[in-house]
Design an enzyme around this catalytic site. Structure first.
Site, PDB file in Angstrom:
ATOM      1  N   GLY A 177       1.029   4.563   9.381  1.00  0.00           N
ATOM      2  CA  GLY A 177       2.274   4.637  10.082  1.00  0.00           C
ATOM      3  C   GLY A 177       2.971   5.558  12.029  1.00  0.00           C
ATOM      4  O   GLY A 177       3.701   5.661  11.550  1.00  0.00           O
ATOM      5  N   SER A 178       1.760   7.027  11.896  1.00  0.00           N
ATOM      6  CA  SER A 178       2.340   6.874  12.553  1.00  0.00           C
ATOM      7  C   SER A 178       2.216   7.528  14.259  1.00  0.00           C
ATOM      8  O   SER A 178       3.295   7.860  14.547  1.00  0.00           O
ATOM      9  CB  SER A 178       1.198   8.387  12.925  1.00  0.00           C
ATOM     10  OG  SER A 178      -0.306   8.898  12.972  1.00  0.00           O
ATOM     11  N   ASN A 179       1.621   5.949  14.133  1.00  0.00           N
ATOM     12  CA  ASN A 179       1.784   5.285  16.251  1.00  0.00           C
ATOM     13  C   ASN A 179       2.938   5.169  16.132  1.00  0.00           C
ATOM     14  O   ASN A 179       3.943   4.923  16.363  1.00  0.00           O
ATOM     15  CB  ASN A 179       0.922   4.499  16.327  1.00  0.00           C
ATOM     16  CG  ASN A 179      -0.328   5.324  16.729  1.00  0.00           C
ATOM     17  OD1 ASN A 179      -0.237   5.994  17.963  1.00  0.00           O
ATOM     18  ND2 ASN A 179      -1.467   5.794  16.409  1.00  0.00           N
ATOM     19  N   MET A 227      -4.856  -3.043  10.566  1.00  0.00           N
ATOM     20  CA  MET A 227      -6.925  -2.430  10.346  1.00  0.00           C
ATOM     21  C   MET A 227      -7.677  -4.286   9.801  1.00  0.00           C
ATOM     22  O   MET A 227      -8.320  -4.720   9.585  1.00  0.00           O
ATOM     23  CB  MET A 227      -7.292  -2.085   9.180  1.00  0.00           C
ATOM     24  CG  MET A 227      -7.014  -0.460   9.644  1.00  0.00           C
ATOM     25  SD  MET A 227      -7.124  -0.489  11.525  1.00  0.00           S
ATOM     26  CE  MET A 227      -8.857   1.353  10.739  1.00  0.00           C
ATOM     27  N   ARG A 228      -6.549  -5.327  10.026  1.00  0.00           N
ATOM     28  CA  ARG A 228      -7.049  -6.723  10.344  1.00  0.00           C
ATOM     29  C   ARG A 228      -7.788  -7.733  11.674  1.00  0.00           C
ATOM     30  O   ARG A 228      -6.744  -6.652  12.334  1.00  0.00           O
ATOM     31  CB  ARG A 228      -6.112  -7.627   9.455  1.00  0.00           C
ATOM     32  CG  ARG A 228      -6.638  -7.314   7.533  1.00  0.00           C
ATOM     33  CD  ARG A 228      -6.657  -8.698   7.021  1.00  0.00           C
ATOM     34  NE  ARG A 228      -6.960  -9.633   7.886  1.00  0.00           N
ATOM     35  CZ  ARG A 228      -7.290 -11.033   7.266  1.00  0.00           C
ATOM     36  NH1 ARG A 228      -6.811 -11.080   6.068  1.00  0.00           N
ATOM     37  NH2 ARG A 228      -7.704 -12.143   7.019  1.00  0.00           N
ATOM     38  N   ASN A 266      -2.976  -2.928  21.329  1.00  0.00           N
ATOM     39  CA  ASN A 266      -3.675  -2.037  20.146  1.00  0.00           C
ATOM     40  C   ASN A 266      -3.804  -1.108  21.100  1.00  0.00           C
ATOM     41  O   ASN A 266      -3.909  -0.737  21.779  1.00  0.00           O
ATOM     42  CB  ASN A 266      -5.089  -3.288  19.604  1.00  0.00           C
ATOM     43  CG  ASN A 266      -5.791  -2.620  18.975  1.00  0.00           C
ATOM     44  OD1 ASN A 266      -4.773  -2.250  17.002  1.00  0.00           O
ATOM     45  ND2 ASN A 266      -7.046  -2.297  19.070  1.00  0.00           N
ATOM     46  N   HIS A 325      -6.742   1.818  20.254  1.00  0.00           N
ATOM     47  CA  HIS A 325      -7.970   2.387  18.961  1.00  0.00           C
ATOM     48  C   HIS A 325      -7.986   3.465  19.459  1.00  0.00           C
ATOM     49  O   HIS A 325      -8.102   4.296  20.817  1.00  0.00           O
ATOM     50  CB  HIS A 325      -9.006   1.660  19.779  1.00  0.00           C
ATOM     51  CG  HIS A 325     -10.483   0.947  19.148  1.00  0.00           C
ATOM     52  ND1 HIS A 325     -10.717   1.523  18.149  1.00  0.00           N
ATOM     53  CD2 HIS A 325     -11.159   1.913  19.501  1.00  0.00           C
ATOM     54  CE1 HIS A 325     -11.390   0.871  17.533  1.00  0.00           C
ATOM     55  NE2 HIS A 325     -12.312   2.107  18.954  1.00  0.00           N
TER      56      HIS A 325
HETATM   57  C1  GAR Z   1      -5.101   5.206  14.378  1.00  0.00           C
HETATM   58  O1  GAR Z   1      -5.887   5.966  14.802  1.00  0.00           O
HETATM   59  C2  GAR Z   1      -5.868   3.732  15.123  1.00  0.00           C
HETATM   60  O2  GAR Z   1      -5.732   4.392  16.396  1.00  0.00           O
HETATM   61  C3  GAR Z   1      -6.884   3.215  14.696  1.00  0.00           C
HETATM   62  O3  GAR Z   1      -6.172   3.778  13.297  1.00  0.00           O
HETATM   63  C4  GAR Z   1      -5.005   4.965  13.391  1.00  0.00           C
HETATM   64  C5  GAR Z   1      -3.882   4.652  12.272  1.00  0.00           C
HETATM   65  O4  GAR Z   1      -2.941   5.349  12.233  1.00  0.00           O
HETATM   66  N1  GAR Z   1      -6.759   2.664  14.655  1.00  0.00           N
HETATM   67  C6  GAR Z   1      -7.380   1.411  14.530  1.00  0.00           C
HETATM   68  O5  GAR Z   1      -8.635   1.680  13.834  1.00  0.00           O
HETATM   69  C7  GAR Z   1      -7.360   0.435  14.588  1.00  0.00           C
HETATM   70  N2  GAR Z   1      -8.825  -0.814  14.868  1.00  0.00           N
HETATM   71  P1  GAR Z   1      -1.506   5.553  12.068  1.00  0.00           P
HETATM   72  O6  GAR Z   1      -0.721   4.032  11.038  1.00  0.00           O
HETATM   73  O7  GAR Z   1      -1.061   7.181  10.928  1.00  0.00           O
HETATM   74  O8  GAR Z   1      -0.587   4.807  13.503  1.00  0.00           O
END
Ligand code: GAR
Length: 200
Positions: A12-14, A89-90, A106, A108
């Site tokens: 969940g850092s984003n 991730m779904r 999203n 990516h």
């Molecule tokens: C992030 O790097 C995001 O871009 C990626 O998962 C990570 C989640 O980090 N998303 C994907 O790969 C989606 N296909 P976070 O939970 O710290 O935000």
């Protein structure tokens, strides 16, 4: 105030970066729900600690469209303007795509259309690209195929591992996701085919 729902699966850092940008006045919006398809996601704890509505909606064993309908139902009372997939991730099923057409973003961790799917930093290293980065795009029925709202590039260094590259990309993710959200919420763009073009 425009209302965001954030869908997460893990760290969940984003999501945290979006919440911080709102708190510090860089993004005008309100997070009305953080929904996790994983009951153990750290993002759920973070949401609770920030006083936000944290919804655990496990997806394990549930078919994609059925799960999407469950998310639609959970969000229905909240009048959400925009859904942000922040490490979700779904795949997103049809009921959610229909209920929020052109209203799901999203993030990516690659420069799409290169390296869709999973383990994308390793894919980038294996391919030997000299730049990678991140992409914020509208979500459509494909895998990481929707129209691109914003991208940021980072160099790939000779000594990189998937982890060091991921960390460099993540710094940019934390910036451009909020910028892309602000642009979409402002409505100051037009769509020309696949191109999202800023209005002056
Ligand atoms: C992030 O790097 C995001 O871009 C990626 O998962 C990570 C989640 O980090 N998303 C994907 O790969 C989606 N296909 P976070 O939970 O710290 O935000």
């Amino acid at each position: 105030m425009k209302k965001l729902a954030i869908l997460v699966s893990g760290r969940g850092s984003n999501f945290e970066a979006i919440a911080r940008n709102i708190r510090e006045g860089r993004l005008e919006a309100e997070i009305v729900a953080v929904v996790s398809n994983s009951p153990t996601a750290k993002a759920l704890e973070t949401a609770e600690s920030l006083g936000l509505r944290a919804i655990s909606l496990p997806s394990k064993g549930i078919e994609t469209d059925t799960y999407a309908a469950m998310v639609v139902e959970a969000l229905a009372p909240l009048q959400v303007d925009l859904i942000c997939l922040a490490g979700f991730m779904r795949r997103v099923g049809a009921p959610l795509l229909e209920a929020y057409a052109q209203r799901i973003l999203n993030i990516h961790p690659s420069l799409l259309p290169s390296f869709p799917g999973l383990h994308v930093q390793q894919q980038a290293l294996d391919y030997g690209v000299k730049f990678s980065g991140c992409t914020v795009h509208f979500v459509d029925a494909g895998l990481d195929t929707g129209p691109i709202v914003m991208q940021a590039a980072v160099p790939v260094e000779d000594g990189d591992t998937a982890d060091t590259l991921a960390a460099r990309i993540l710094v940019e993710e934390h910036k451009i996701f909020s910028q892309a959200i602000a642009l979409v919420l402002s409505g100051a763009y037009r769509v020309d085919g696949r191109r999202i073009i800023r209005k002056d």
